[in-house]
Structure formats: C-alpha cells, structure tokens
Design a protein around this motif. Structure first.
Motif, mmCIF file in Angstrom:
data_model
loop_
_atom_site.group_PDB
_atom_site.id
_atom_site.type_symbol
_atom_site.label_atom_id
_atom_site.label_comp_id
_atom_site.label_asym_id
_atom_site.label_seq_id
_atom_site.Cartn_x
_atom_site.Cartn_y
_atom_site.Cartn_z
ATOM 1 N N HIS A 98 39.186 28.762 9.672
ATOM 2 C CA HIS A 98 38.543 27.559 9.157
ATOM 3 C C HIS A 98 37.493 27.924 8.121
ATOM 4 C CE1 HIS A 98 36.293 28.435 12.976
ATOM 5 N NE2 HIS A 98 35.291 28.398 12.128
ATOM 6 N N ILE A 99 37.137 26.905 7.355
ATOM 7 C CA ILE A 99 36.161 27.045 6.287
ATOM 8 C C ILE A 99 34.790 26.698 6.849
ATOM 9 C CG2 ILE A 99 35.458 25.996 4.085
ATOM 10 C CD1 ILE A 99 38.658 25.270 3.983
ATOM 11 N N HIS A 100 33.754 27.385 6.404
ATOM 12 C CA HIS A 100 32.392 27.041 6.822
ATOM 13 C C HIS A 100 31.656 26.406 5.656
ATOM 14 C CE1 HIS A 100 33.366 29.936 10.057
ATOM 15 N NE2 HIS A 100 32.651 29.098 10.772
ATOM 16 N N MET A 101 31.056 25.244 5.940
ATOM 17 C CA MET A 101 30.261 24.534 4.936
ATOM 18 C C MET A 101 28.819 24.526 5.403
ATOM 19 S SD MET A 101 32.770 21.301 4.256
ATOM 20 C CE MET A 101 33.143 21.157 6.000
ATOM 21 N N ALA A 102 27.920 25.004 4.562
ATOM 22 C CA ALA A 102 26.503 25.073 4.928
ATOM 23 C C ALA A 102 25.715 24.130 4.023
ATOM 24 C CB ALA A 102 25.992 26.500 4.772
ATOM 25 N N CYS A 103 25.003 23.176 4.651
ATOM 26 C CA CYS A 103 24.196 22.255 3.846
ATOM 27 C C CYS A 103 22.893 22.943 3.448
ATOM 28 C CB CYS A 103 23.895 20.965 4.605
ATOM 29 S SG CYS A 103 22.878 19.833 3.611
ATOM 30 N N LEU A 104 22.659 22.985 2.151
ATOM 31 C CA LEU A 104 21.490 23.696 1.624
ATOM 32 C C LEU A 104 20.205 22.923 1.890
ATOM 33 C CD1 LEU A 104 23.085 24.709 -1.804
ATOM 34 C CD2 LEU A 104 22.772 26.160 0.209
ATOM 35 N N ARG A 105 20.326 21.654 2.337
ATOM 36 C CA ARG A 105 19.124 20.854 2.564
ATOM 37 C C ARG A 105 18.768 20.803 4.051
ATOM 38 N NH1 ARG A 105 18.222 15.514 3.273
ATOM 39 N NH2 ARG A 105 16.141 14.763 2.748
ATOM 40 N N CYS A 106 19.727 20.398 4.904
ATOM 41 C CA CYS A 106 19.416 20.237 6.330
ATOM 42 C C CYS A 106 19.839 21.450 7.154
ATOM 43 C CB CYS A 106 20.055 18.965 6.894
ATOM 44 S SG CYS A 106 21.852 19.048 6.986
ATOM 45 N N GLY A 107 20.565 22.370 6.556
ATOM 46 C CA GLY A 107 20.924 23.593 7.261
ATOM 47 C C GLY A 107 22.108 23.456 8.198
ATOM 48 N N LYS A 108 22.686 22.276 8.273
ATOM 49 C CA LYS A 108 23.817 22.049 9.169
ATOM 50 C C LYS A 108 25.012 22.910 8.743
ATOM 51 C CE LYS A 108 25.082 17.857 8.885
ATOM 52 N NZ LYS A 108 24.831 16.401 8.967
ATOM 53 N N ILE A 109 25.760 23.403 9.736
ATOM 54 C CA ILE A 109 26.985 24.154 9.465
ATOM 55 C C ILE A 109 28.159 23.311 9.929
ATOM 56 C CG2 ILE A 109 28.301 26.240 9.957
ATOM 57 C CD1 ILE A 109 25.718 26.785 8.448
ATOM 58 N N MET A 110 29.120 23.095 9.043
ATOM 59 C CA MET A 110 30.303 22.320 9.401
ATOM 60 C C MET A 110 31.544 23.171 9.231
ATOM 61 S SD MET A 110 28.922 18.978 7.544
ATOM 62 C CE MET A 110 27.975 20.170 6.612
ATOM 63 N N GLU A 111 32.589 22.837 9.990
ATOM 64 C CA GLU A 111 33.827 23.602 9.915
ATOM 65 C C GLU A 111 34.951 22.681 9.486
ATOM 66 O OE1 GLU A 111 34.105 25.337 13.808
ATOM 67 O OE2 GLU A 111 32.719 26.935 13.245
ATOM 68 N N PHE A 112 35.950 23.275 8.849
ATOM 69 C CA PHE A 112 37.027 22.469 8.275
ATOM 70 C C PHE A 112 38.295 23.300 8.214
ATOM 71 C CE2 PHE A 112 38.954 20.633 4.222
ATOM 72 C CZ PHE A 112 39.416 19.469 4.834
ATOM 73 N N GLU A 113 39.374 22.752 8.751
ATOM 74 C CA GLU A 113 40.675 23.412 8.631
ATOM 75 C C GLU A 113 41.470 22.693 7.546
ATOM 76 O OE1 GLU A 113 42.574 23.263 12.409
ATOM 77 O OE2 GLU A 113 41.363 24.891 13.255
ATOM 78 N N SER A 114 42.322 23.444 6.859
ATOM 79 C CA SER A 114 43.035 22.827 5.736
ATOM 80 C C SER A 114 44.353 23.542 5.464
ATOM 81 C CB SER A 114 42.142 22.893 4.487
ATOM 82 O OG SER A 114 42.919 22.739 3.324
ATOM 83 N N ASP A 115 45.395 22.737 5.315
ATOM 84 C CA ASP A 115 46.688 23.294 4.933
ATOM 85 C C ASP A 115 46.616 24.005 3.591
ATOM 86 O OD1 ASP A 115 48.073 22.480 7.156
ATOM 87 O OD2 ASP A 115 48.624 20.532 6.301
ATOM 88 N N LEU A 116 45.800 23.409 2.687
ATOM 89 C CA LEU A 116 45.661 24.023 1.367
ATOM 90 C C LEU A 116 45.120 25.429 1.485
ATOM 91 C CD1 LEU A 116 44.239 21.402 -1.169
ATOM 92 C CD2 LEU A 116 46.408 22.644 -1.253
ATOM 93 N N PHE A 117 44.194 25.624 2.435
ATOM 94 C CA PHE A 117 43.619 26.954 2.646
ATOM 95 C C PHE A 117 44.722 27.917 3.100
ATOM 96 C CE2 PHE A 117 40.404 29.608 5.278
ATOM 97 C CZ PHE A 117 40.254 30.499 4.243
ATOM 98 N N ASP A 118 45.527 27.475 4.032
ATOM 99 C CA ASP A 118 46.632 28.315 4.494
ATOM 100 C C ASP A 118 47.592 28.634 3.346
ATOM 101 O OD1 ASP A 118 45.546 28.121 7.080
ATOM 102 O OD2 ASP A 118 46.644 26.260 7.466
#
Ligand code: ZN
Ligand code: ZN
Ligand code: ZN
Ligand code: ZN
Lengths: 152, 152
Positions: A98-118
């Motif tokens: 999965h992809i990790h998304m880090a918010c530069l403002r609130c610091g939250k870390i989100m995850e995301f799976e994607s066929d495009l990534f595969d």
DNA sequence: CTGTTAATGAAACTGTGTTGCAACAGGATA
DNA sequence: TATCCTGTTGCAACACAGTTTCATTAACAG
C-alpha cells in the motif's frame, strides 16, 4: 489507521520458526508488539512497548530483531516523509503493498491500495527487466480535512 | 585550488534569488555541487565536493542549505532503500517525477519515468482528496545485469 | 557606504543505530 | 530430563547523522 485489520496472530513467529530461526522470549515479545501495533511505530516506541511486557529487553535486541525481520522481508521500513526527524517506522509486510500518504499539516498517515500501483510495478519489472523485491511509495501533501478546514 | 564561485548560474540559484533569499558565497558553492552532480550525493559527499571549491565551508552550512532547499521544494531527499547505511541522498527536483530502482546486488541506481506513475498520483489526489506536494517511489530488487550474470 | 538582519562557523549536543565480548538460553539430541 | 552446541542477549563503548547555541561575519537595501 491500518487498512485491513484482519489479524493472523503469530504470523511473524510462525514465519521465523519456519526459517529455522530461534524463537527467544525477547523475539516473541518484539514480534508481538510489531504485529499488534495499531499504528506505525519507530524503534524507540517498539522498545517502550516491549519493556512494558518484559522490562529486561534491551534496545540493542530491538534493533537486531528489526534488522532480522527486514532481511527476511517480514517487515517494511518506512520514513513517512521524515516528518518527525530521521526516525524510521516499521509495519508487518502486508499481503498487498500500500501507499503511505503523510499530511504535512496535521501529521496524519493514511494508507491506500491501488490497482494502478500494482500495474506500475508490473511495468517496471517488464520495461526495465528489474525484479522487484521491495517497494515503497510515500507521498507528502495535504489531506481532505486540512484542505477544507485550513483555519483550525 | 579554490575555483571562482562564478559557476554557471543554475536554476537553483535563480530559484533562491526569486524567493528573496540571500545568495551567499557558500550557498552558491553548495547549489553548484548539487546541480552539477553526476550521481546522487549524500550530505558528507556534498560537503567534500564543496570543500574542494571553498575549503572554509562547514558541514553545518551544508545541512542548513539542504534543509532550506528541501523546504522550498527545490531538491528531493532519497533513501535509495538505505543500502549504504542510513544516509540520505539529494537531487535537484526534476520537472517530472521519476522512480528510483536500487539493485540489491550491484548497488546500481536506475531512474525511470512512467505515465502510469503520473496517473497513479492523479488517482491518489482524486480518490483520497489528498493534495500531493512531494512524492517518492523507490524499489529495491535485482537489475537486468545481475539477473543474467548471477555468477560474477 | 552604512545599518539591519540573516547566514555562517565552531563546539557542544542529541538521537539513532552498531560493535565487541562475556554470559546466557533455545532447542536438538540422547 | 540432562547435556551440549551454537545462536542470542545485555551491556558498554562506539560511530555517525544531524541539530542547537551563540558570537562573528557578510548580503544587500537604502
Ligand atoms: Zn491533514
Ligand atoms: Zn502502512
Ligand atoms: Zn530514511
Ligand atoms: Zn545489479
């Protein structure tokens, strides 16, 4: 919030055992901490959690165990865009990257799976004749909450 | 030995100047080193190159300048899968993002641009309502040469 | 040229991760 | 269960990346 919370208890322990590696008291403790973590932990957080279960555990053992798990492809090491210094974070390697998304403002870390990534990884392997063993995609930016409430 | 700091006035210098930041002798030297690097350099390599042009430069100035460039989105920081310890590497941010592939056997670093990568970032921004500021995709594995000549 | 203010250099410091080694314990074997 | 072998542990010392503090220097606007 880790994506699929489907727990397979002791998967790391089983993996180590199947490779003929010794399952010491300390390793069992550290593996449990990594496996049951509700968020991405760095080495010092893993040590702190492990010490609560076994106060004798030394930080060196944590580092050595993480290195072992990494070498065997059982955990992945993340930077999370180095938002909190130079720490590195660990998570059990998931069945699907999965992809990790880090918010530069609130610091939250989100995850995301994607066929495009595969598909992208497939393209790299084909077009570059490169056999991928490990991959890491991290993005930094601004999450939906921070975009709609830039004032708070 | 010390060459004149009047190098070709690269894009990095222009970018700093246009933001009203002071163009000191040291910054010009460091910017030139990063801009003209033939491969990915870490902080200590950048310092070594810079010292050849200006022996007075201190490592603190290198760290501060890299931080500044990173904050302004003018350089990207890479891990290259931490194959050489915990070093971090730097490159001028390209007009179009590229993927870094690190061969776990020969250590070679390869770069790759891909429409699929651009589309993936678009998908993340749409599906997650996440505004991407910086992205980093690194993969570790085995390059074509190492797959065909596993003996050498 | 001068003054304001940001940037620099030097040293001390922080924090992460590693190494060498004596003591210890997993787990195989009998 | 007791024995042995060997990998693992804890500790202390170390290595190294990166930061902080502060007095000094220099960019550049006026
Ligand atoms: Zn946010
Ligand atoms: Zn994750
Ligand atoms: Zn890193
Ligand atoms: Zn190779």
């Amino acid at each position: 919030m880790p994506l699929p919370a489907t727990e397979a208890p002791g998967r790391l322990q089983a993996a180590l055992a199947s490779r003929g590696l010794r399952l010491t008291r300390q390793r069992r403790t550290i593996l449990g901490v990594v496996e049951n973590a509700k968020q991405h932990l760095d080495a010092s957080q893993i040590l702190r959690h492990a010490k609560k279960l076994d106060p004798e555990i030394d930080r060196v053992t944590v580092y050595r165990t993480l290195k072992l798990l990494k070498r065997h492809g059982l955990v992945d090491e993340l930077d999370l865009m180095h938002m909190q210094g130079e720490k590195h974070f660990y998570e059990r390697r998931p069945q699907r990257d999965h992809i990790h998304m880090a918010c530069l403002r609130c610091g939250k870390i989100m995850e995301f799976e994607s066929d495009l990534f595969d598909r992208l990884k497939g393209q790299i392997q084909r077009d570059c004749r490169f056999h991928i063993v490990v991959s890491r995609l991290e993005v930094g930016g601004y999450c939906a909450d921070c975009r709609t409430n830039p004032s708070e």
